[in-house]
Design a protein around this motif. Structure first.
Motif, PDB file in Angstrom:
ATOM      1  N   TYR A 200       0.856  -1.106  -0.048  1.00  0.00           N
ATOM      2  CA  TYR A 200      -0.173   0.026   0.287  1.00  0.00           C
ATOM      3  C   TYR A 200       1.040   1.217   0.044  1.00  0.00           C
ATOM      4  O   TYR A 200       0.565   2.323  -0.759  1.00  0.00           O
ATOM      5  CB  TYR A 200      -0.942  -0.110   1.341  1.00  0.00           C
ATOM      6  CG  TYR A 200      -1.515  -1.657   1.063  1.00  0.00           C
ATOM      7  CD1 TYR A 200      -2.702  -1.691   0.364  1.00  0.00           C
ATOM      8  CD2 TYR A 200      -1.282  -2.302   2.138  1.00  0.00           C
ATOM      9  CE1 TYR A 200      -3.101  -3.001   0.421  1.00  0.00           C
ATOM     10  CE2 TYR A 200      -1.611  -3.709   2.202  1.00  0.00           C
ATOM     11  CZ  TYR A 200      -2.660  -3.873   1.326  1.00  0.00           C
ATOM     12  OH  TYR A 200      -3.271  -5.181   1.516  1.00  0.00           O
ATOM     13  N   ALA A 203       1.952   1.601  -3.774  1.00  0.00           N
ATOM     14  CA  ALA A 203       0.583   2.066  -4.358  1.00  0.00           C
ATOM     15  C   ALA A 203       0.665   3.658  -4.326  1.00  0.00           C
ATOM     16  O   ALA A 203       0.606   4.244  -5.139  1.00  0.00           O
ATOM     17  CB  ALA A 203      -0.633   1.634  -3.994  1.00  0.00           C
ATOM     18  N   VAL A 221      -5.370  -1.627  -7.052  1.00  0.00           N
ATOM     19  CA  VAL A 221      -4.621  -2.708  -6.432  1.00  0.00           C
ATOM     20  C   VAL A 221      -5.692  -3.727  -6.310  1.00  0.00           C
ATOM     21  O   VAL A 221      -6.918  -3.510  -5.734  1.00  0.00           O
ATOM     22  CB  VAL A 221      -4.641  -2.176  -4.941  1.00  0.00           C
ATOM     23  CG1 VAL A 221      -4.234  -2.928  -3.904  1.00  0.00           C
ATOM     24  CG2 VAL A 221      -3.734  -0.796  -4.830  1.00  0.00           C
ATOM     25  N   ASP A 223      -6.326  -7.070  -4.520  1.00  0.00           N
ATOM     26  CA  ASP A 223      -6.082  -7.437  -3.117  1.00  0.00           C
ATOM     27  C   ASP A 223      -6.604  -8.552  -2.373  1.00  0.00           C
ATOM     28  O   ASP A 223      -7.980  -8.870  -2.639  1.00  0.00           O
ATOM     29  CB  ASP A 223      -6.632  -6.254  -2.165  1.00  0.00           C
ATOM     30  CG  ASP A 223      -5.492  -6.324  -0.683  1.00  0.00           C
ATOM     31  OD1 ASP A 223      -5.109  -7.539  -0.387  1.00  0.00           O
ATOM     32  OD2 ASP A 223      -5.641  -5.356  -0.013  1.00  0.00           O
ATOM     33  N   GLN A 231      -5.047   0.790   7.547  1.00  0.00           N
ATOM     34  CA  GLN A 231      -5.997   0.938   6.476  1.00  0.00           C
ATOM     35  C   GLN A 231      -6.438   2.422   6.335  1.00  0.00           C
ATOM     36  O   GLN A 231      -6.400   3.049   5.339  1.00  0.00           O
ATOM     37  CB  GLN A 231      -6.798  -0.182   6.462  1.00  0.00           C
ATOM     38  CG  GLN A 231      -7.794   0.071   5.153  1.00  0.00           C
ATOM     39  CD  GLN A 231      -8.740  -1.390   5.159  1.00  0.00           C
ATOM     40  OE1 GLN A 231      -8.660  -2.135   5.586  1.00  0.00           O
ATOM     41  NE2 GLN A 231      -9.909  -0.967   4.088  1.00  0.00           N
ATOM     42  N   GLU A 235      -5.874   4.952   3.491  1.00  0.00           N
ATOM     43  CA  GLU A 235      -7.101   5.541   2.708  1.00  0.00           C
ATOM     44  C   GLU A 235      -7.500   7.038   2.656  1.00  0.00           C
ATOM     45  O   GLU A 235      -7.740   7.561   1.871  1.00  0.00           O
ATOM     46  CB  GLU A 235      -8.341   5.035   2.979  1.00  0.00           C
ATOM     47  CG  GLU A 235      -8.445   3.221   2.601  1.00  0.00           C
ATOM     48  CD  GLU A 235      -9.338   2.398   3.166  1.00  0.00           C
ATOM     49  OE1 GLU A 235      -9.559   1.289   2.380  1.00  0.00           O
ATOM     50  OE2 GLU A 235     -10.304   2.794   3.890  1.00  0.00           O
ATOM     51  N   TRP A 238      -4.656   8.732   0.524  1.00  0.00           N
ATOM     52  CA  TRP A 238      -4.914   8.477  -0.853  1.00  0.00           C
ATOM     53  C   TRP A 238      -5.877   9.470  -1.196  1.00  0.00           C
ATOM     54  O   TRP A 238      -5.984  10.277  -2.179  1.00  0.00           O
ATOM     55  CB  TRP A 238      -5.665   6.966  -1.221  1.00  0.00           C
ATOM     56  CG  TRP A 238      -4.513   6.065  -0.861  1.00  0.00           C
ATOM     57  CD1 TRP A 238      -3.124   6.048  -0.844  1.00  0.00           C
ATOM     58  CD2 TRP A 238      -4.771   4.594  -0.839  1.00  0.00           C
ATOM     59  NE1 TRP A 238      -2.497   4.770  -0.754  1.00  0.00           N
ATOM     60  CE2 TRP A 238      -3.566   3.763  -0.695  1.00  0.00           C
ATOM     61  CE3 TRP A 238      -5.803   3.753  -1.086  1.00  0.00           C
ATOM     62  CZ2 TRP A 238      -3.286   2.481  -0.736  1.00  0.00           C
ATOM     63  CZ3 TRP A 238      -5.629   2.500  -0.971  1.00  0.00           C
ATOM     64  CH2 TRP A 238      -4.493   1.711  -0.816  1.00  0.00           C
ATOM     65  N   GLU A 247      -7.170   2.983  -7.037  1.00  0.00           N
ATOM     66  CA  GLU A 247      -8.596   2.122  -6.770  1.00  0.00           C
ATOM     67  C   GLU A 247      -8.220   0.800  -6.301  1.00  0.00           C
ATOM     68  O   GLU A 247      -7.219   0.142  -6.707  1.00  0.00           O
ATOM     69  CB  GLU A 247      -9.430   1.812  -8.095  1.00  0.00           C
ATOM     70  CG  GLU A 247     -10.678   0.951  -7.744  1.00  0.00           C
ATOM     71  CD  GLU A 247     -11.050   0.727  -9.166  1.00  0.00           C
ATOM     72  OE1 GLU A 247     -12.278  -0.045  -9.187  1.00  0.00           O
ATOM     73  OE2 GLU A 247     -10.596   1.054 -10.255  1.00  0.00           O
ATOM     74  N   ARG A 248      -8.893   0.248  -5.160  1.00  0.00           N
ATOM     75  CA  ARG A 248      -8.484  -0.800  -4.664  1.00  0.00           C
ATOM     76  C   ARG A 248      -9.768  -1.903  -4.542  1.00  0.00           C
ATOM     77  O   ARG A 248     -10.871  -1.438  -4.286  1.00  0.00           O
ATOM     78  CB  ARG A 248      -8.179  -0.605  -3.179  1.00  0.00           C
ATOM     79  CG  ARG A 248      -8.000  -2.023  -2.364  1.00  0.00           C
ATOM     80  CD  ARG A 248      -7.293  -1.631  -1.050  1.00  0.00           C
ATOM     81  NE  ARG A 248      -7.332  -2.896  -0.080  1.00  0.00           N
ATOM     82  CZ  ARG A 248      -8.489  -3.309   0.827  1.00  0.00           C
ATOM     83  NH1 ARG A 248      -9.588  -2.854   0.846  1.00  0.00           N
ATOM     84  NH2 ARG A 248      -8.222  -4.521   1.329  1.00  0.00           N
TER      85      ARG A 248
END
Length: 427
Positions: A200, A203, A221, A223, A231, A235, A238, A247-248
């Motif tokens: 992450y 990313a 991403v 996952d 997390q 986030e 991001w 985008e995950r």
């Protein structure tokens, strides 16, 4: 943590140090004749090098042999910044000359066989090295069978960059060659894996590169997990820094990669296929191959240990540290490996002297940089609980709603941590 500085060792000097140390091993030595024991350490990463140095400093008349085939160690921490063009790979590279100067015998060979009954290690040049205690710090290898289509050849087209070095630079070159408007896909495996937050961070830093150089591009991403370490911090960063550039797709949304096709550079998931311009495929992992050769791995592919001594539960007189071990709550990270290496050294010194080792308390810290001047961290304390390490009170994580001044300060602390741990281990 005090600020320490280090300067990367050139490959020429590193090779020279290994050659001289290996030559010393072959010569008669009064010190060796008076040695209280021989400990062989296999693997010269953060865990193995820290263990070898700690053993020698704890008891100088122990003969310590560090076996590592690579003359130069390339650090995974901060290698994501190399991928994003924020630093060069030479500042990630360190040699073993300082360890050799302290009396650690560095052997620049690979280990080809281990005979636990005879307490002997065989190296690729045909030399058998006996030991009183053996420490394995082999890191991780890839579980290719768990990801159909992916192997060493595939990694040349769809790099993993999960072992720092040539793969790091390959992924960087692919990003540089990609046209603006392209897609970068990162396939993230399930745990356990090396440094769980690192995909992450990668990313994030790739998004920083794209935002700066190729702003119409995207990061996808894919996952194999629904939730991941820190997390909320990732986030929030991001959204603040990159908008909708990242985008995950989580496990429950069909994000787990089930196979790849390196010919077409296609990534196959449970709910759909993707053909990105750049495919960073991080495969499932297991303990380094030499741990399996030693008989120290179980059905999980990892190494169960006694958390007080780090001795293998499967093979006597062999200790396993770092990423290869089944550590319970303690993460597979450079910080944890270094702490384990030092604690293992203390346990071995006690065991060789006929004493009961003390119960270790390990501290690990993980820094993540999501953009230049923007970082956060997670720190934990761990102690043995039954057969594993469990987290105990005293840990801390960065607050989610911290001001940018704190993010900038933690980014600086991350760099200082890197300087400190590399100087402590190699310098």
């Amino acid at each position: 943590m005090p600020l320490m500085t280090t300067r990367p060792v050139t490959r020429r000097n590193a090779v020279f140090g290994i050659t001289m140390a290996a030559a010393t091993l072959a010569r008669p030595s009064i010190l060796r004749a008076q040695s209280t024991g021989r400990v062989v350490v296999v693997g010269g990463g953060f865990g193995g090098a820290a263990c070898a140095r700690a053993l020698k400093r704890a008891q100088d008349n122990l003969q310590i042999i560090l076996i590592e085939p690579n003359a130069v160690f390339t650090s995974c921490p901060f290698s994501n910044e190399v991928i994003a063009g924020l630093r060069e790979i030479d500042v990630q590279q360190f040699g073993y000359g300082k360890l050799a100067a302290e009396g650690v015998t560095v052997v620049g060979q690979a280990v080809t066989a281990i005979e636990p009954e005879r307490r002997s290690v065989m190296t690729s040049d045909g030399v058998a090295l006996p030991y009183d205690r053996l420490v394995l710090s082999p890191g991780i290898d890839f579980h290719f069978e768990a990801l159909p289509g992916y192997d060493d050849a595939a990694s040349e087209k769809m790099p993993h960059a999960w072992k720092a070095g040539a793969q790091t630079l390959l992924l960087r070159r692919q990003l540089e060659a990609m046209e603006d408007g392209g897609m970068v896909a990162i396939a993230v495996p399930a745990n356990p894996s090396r440094c769980p937050p690192a995909p992450y961070e990668r990313a994030s830093l790739i998004a920083h590169y794209l935002k700066t150089k190729k702003p119409r591009s995207k990061v996808l991403v894919l996952d194999a997990k629904d939730n991941f370490s820190q997390q909320r911090l990732f986030e929030k960063a991001w959204k603040e820094l990159y908008g909708d550039m990242i985008e995950r797709i989580a496990l429950s949304q069909g994000g787990r990669v089930t196979s790849v096709d390196p010919v077409t550079k296609t990534i196959v998931t449970e709910f759909g296929n993707y053909t990105p311009d750049v495919a960073n495929v991080i495969p499932p992992q297991r303990a380094g191959r030499i741990a399996e050769i030693a008989g120290a791995t179980d059905a999980t592919g990892w190494c169960p240990i006694d958390p007080v001594t780090f001795e293998s539960k499967l093979v006597k007189n062999i200790h396993v540290i770092g990423d290869a071990s089944l550590g319970g709550g303690i993460p597979k990270s450079a910080s944890a490996a270094s702490a384990q290496g030092k604690a293992c050294a203390a346990a071995i010194v006690a065991l060789l002297a006929g004493r009961t080792p003390e119960t270790p308390r390990l501290t690990g810290v993980c820094y993540n940089t999501v953009a230049p001047g923007y970082g956060f961290s997670l720190a934990g304390n761990y102690q043995p609980r039954g057969d594993i390490f469990a987290e105990v009170e005293g840990g801390a994580t960065s607050p989610v709603d911290a001001p940018r001044e704190l993010r900038a300060r933690e980014a600086g602390e991350a760099e200082r941590w890197f300087q400190t741990i590399t100087a402590d281990t190699f310098g």
